[in-house]
Design a protein around this motif. Structure first.
Motif, PDB file in Angstrom:
ATOM      1  N   ILE A  15       0.837  -1.207   0.000  1.00  0.00           N
ATOM      2  CA  ILE A  15       0.000   0.000   0.000  1.00  0.00           C
ATOM      3  C   ILE A  15       0.867   1.250   0.000  1.00  0.00           C
ATOM      4  O   ILE A  15       0.601   2.202  -0.741  1.00  0.00           O
ATOM      5  CB  ILE A  15      -0.980  -0.023   1.187  1.00  0.00           C
ATOM      6  CG1 ILE A  15      -2.092  -1.029   0.883  1.00  0.00           C
ATOM      7  CG2 ILE A  15      -1.544   1.368   1.473  1.00  0.00           C
ATOM      8  CD1 ILE A  15      -3.041  -1.271   2.021  1.00  0.00           C
ATOM      9  N   TYR A  47      -6.279  -2.667  -0.314  1.00  0.00           N
ATOM     10  CA  TYR A  47      -6.997  -2.344   0.926  1.00  0.00           C
ATOM     11  C   TYR A  47      -8.044  -3.416   1.213  1.00  0.00           C
ATOM     12  O   TYR A  47      -8.200  -3.861   2.347  1.00  0.00           O
ATOM     13  CB  TYR A  47      -7.663  -0.974   0.841  1.00  0.00           C
ATOM     14  CG  TYR A  47      -6.762   0.184   1.162  1.00  0.00           C
ATOM     15  CD1 TYR A  47      -6.174   0.313   2.410  1.00  0.00           C
ATOM     16  CD2 TYR A  47      -6.537   1.185   0.220  1.00  0.00           C
ATOM     17  CE1 TYR A  47      -5.355   1.393   2.713  1.00  0.00           C
ATOM     18  CE2 TYR A  47      -5.725   2.274   0.516  1.00  0.00           C
ATOM     19  CZ  TYR A  47      -5.135   2.370   1.759  1.00  0.00           C
ATOM     20  OH  TYR A  47      -4.338   3.437   2.060  1.00  0.00           O
ATOM     21  N   GLU A  55     -11.483   2.157   3.409  1.00  0.00           N
ATOM     22  CA  GLU A  55     -10.457   2.837   2.630  1.00  0.00           C
ATOM     23  C   GLU A  55     -10.597   2.494   1.141  1.00  0.00           C
ATOM     24  O   GLU A  55     -10.308   3.305   0.275  1.00  0.00           O
ATOM     25  CB  GLU A  55      -9.061   2.463   3.126  1.00  0.00           C
ATOM     26  CG  GLU A  55      -8.687   3.065   4.458  1.00  0.00           C
ATOM     27  CD  GLU A  55      -9.261   2.318   5.658  1.00  0.00           C
ATOM     28  OE1 GLU A  55      -9.990   1.316   5.481  1.00  0.00           O
ATOM     29  OE2 GLU A  55      -8.989   2.745   6.788  1.00  0.00           O
TER      30      GLU A  55
END
Length: 114
Positions: A15, A47, A55
């Protein structure tokens, strides 16, 4: 690199790298480029893999909006984005919303791919 970390279950690193890359590409391509939508979608799915659905949700909506704007609502790329969004809603237990999206995906693919 981000996709490697994602596939090896190093989600936080994935991420972080993908977020940095996304910001760099956004600076180069602008905020409505179709390639950017693919990157946003990939980040959203990371996510989702971590169970961080809140998110992921706005990212998937942003990706879908870019693709709809660039290609129209009846494009297979939009259908793929809608499918990812449906999958997320399914993971959230929002089955009615997921089913509506899956039905839209099916119609788009039937219309465009036969």
């Amino acid at each position: 690199v981000g996709k490697f970390f994602d596939s090896s279950a190093r989600f936080e690193a994935a991420i972080d790298i993908c977020t940095k890359a996304l910001h760099m590409r956004e600076g180069v391509l602008g905020d409505d480029h179709p390639d950017l939508a693919d990157d946003i979608d990939s980040l959203a799915m990371m996510y989702g893999n971590m169970g961080m659905y809140e998110e992921a949700l706005p990212l998937l909506h942003k990706s879908m909006t870019i693709l709809k704007t660039q290609f129209g609502p009846a494009d297979p790329r939009v259908a793929v984005s809608l499918n990812n969004l449906a999958s997320l809603h399914q993971s959230l237990g929002e089955l009615d919303e997921a089913m509506q999206l899956y039905e839209t995906v099916l119609v788009v693919f039937e219309d465009t791919c036969g």
